[in-house]
Design an enzyme around this catalytic site. Structure first.
Site, short mmCIF file in Angstrom:
data_model
loop_
_atom_site.label_atom_id
_atom_site.label_comp_id
_atom_site.label_asym_id
_atom_site.label_seq_id
_atom_site.Cartn_x
_atom_site.Cartn_y
_atom_site.Cartn_z
CE LYS A 87 -4.24 1.33 2.01
NZ LYS A 87 -5.40 1.07 3.29
O1 G3P Z 1 -7.70 1.66 5.02
C1 G3P Z 1 -8.25 3.13 4.57
C2 G3P Z 1 -9.43 3.43 5.34
O2 G3P Z 1 -10.79 2.54 4.84
C3 G3P Z 1 -9.51 4.09 6.24
O3 G3P Z 1 -10.99 5.03 5.97
O4 G3P Z 1 -12.38 5.40 8.52
O5 G3P Z 1 -10.26 5.84 8.58
O6 G3P Z 1 -11.63 6.68 6.58
P1 G3P Z 1 -11.14 5.41 7.57
#
Ligand code: G3P
Length: 218
Positions: A87
């Protein structure tokens, strides 16, 4: 649309693989920190443990922001297990690293995508996945699902093979709409994945069936 779980928690992954509903795992430095994992060795061990639980892609994020550092990390991470996907953040140095890794047959997930133009560049560089962050766009009053739609159109127009991996998903509505639009994958937090099983009418309907059955079968 395939579903990934967005977590570094082994118990959560272990539980959900038993239902055969998840096809892979995504992690990020914040999710690793949430599990209290620090230091390179511990991070590597956690990635290997995750890979042994789920038979599918496992995204492990680099923390370098320069091209050389990203590549060094990427080669180390990809040697941990064949299912590791590297990633990489959507920055100039990241795009250069994705191009290099793709040439060497290493799968990448270009993360922190907030515009269709960024997704176009990542696809041109040869990213295996792009991760557009729906919820974080909605948080700043932009249209997260609109971004998924726009990337879908662009990739279809030019036959890009890069997979759209919808991320930062906050609701069932996000999941339904991503599937309608045609996102290839969606990565979902554990709590939201669990909510997908439920509907109030399912609960109520089951209660009625069991009560009716019990009346004649005391
Ligand atoms: O994996 C990255 C992403 O899904 C992050 O989500 O909820 O932290 O905006 P969030």
């Amino acid at each position: 649309m395939k579903l990934f779980i967005d977590t570094a928690n082994l118990n959560h992954i272990n539980e959900l693989v038993t239902y055969n509903i998840i096809s892979g795992v995504t992690t990020n430095p914040s999710l690793m920190a949430k599990e209290g994992i620090s230091g390179k060795e511990n991070c590597h061990k956690r990635y290997i443990d995750i890979c042994e639980l789920v038979n599918g892609p496992v995204s492990a994020e680099v923390i370098s922001t320069d091209h050389k550092g990203m590549l060094d990390e990427a080669y180390e991470l990809s040697a941990l297990h064949p299912n590791i996907v590297i990633k990489i953040p959507m920055i100039k140095e990241g795009i250069k690293a994705i191009y290099e890794l793709n040439k060497n047959g290493i799968k990448t997930n270009c993360t922190l995508i907030f515009s269709a133009a960024q997704a176009l560049l990542a696809a041109k560089a040869g990213a295996t996945f792009v991760s557009p962050f729906i919820g974080r766009l909605d948080d700043v009053n932009e249209d997260g699902l609109g971004l998924i739609k726009s990337i879908r159109t662009i990739y279809d127009n030019y036959n890009f093979e890069t997979n759209i991996l919808a991320a930062s998903i906050r609701s069932k509505e996000h999941i339904n709409k991503c599937a309608e639009i045609g996102a290839d994958f969606a990565t979902i937090p554990y709590s939201l994945l669990n909510q997908l099983f439920d509907h109030p009418l399912t609960t109520k309907g089951l209660e009625i069936f069991l009560t009716d059955h019990a009346k004649l079968n005391p």
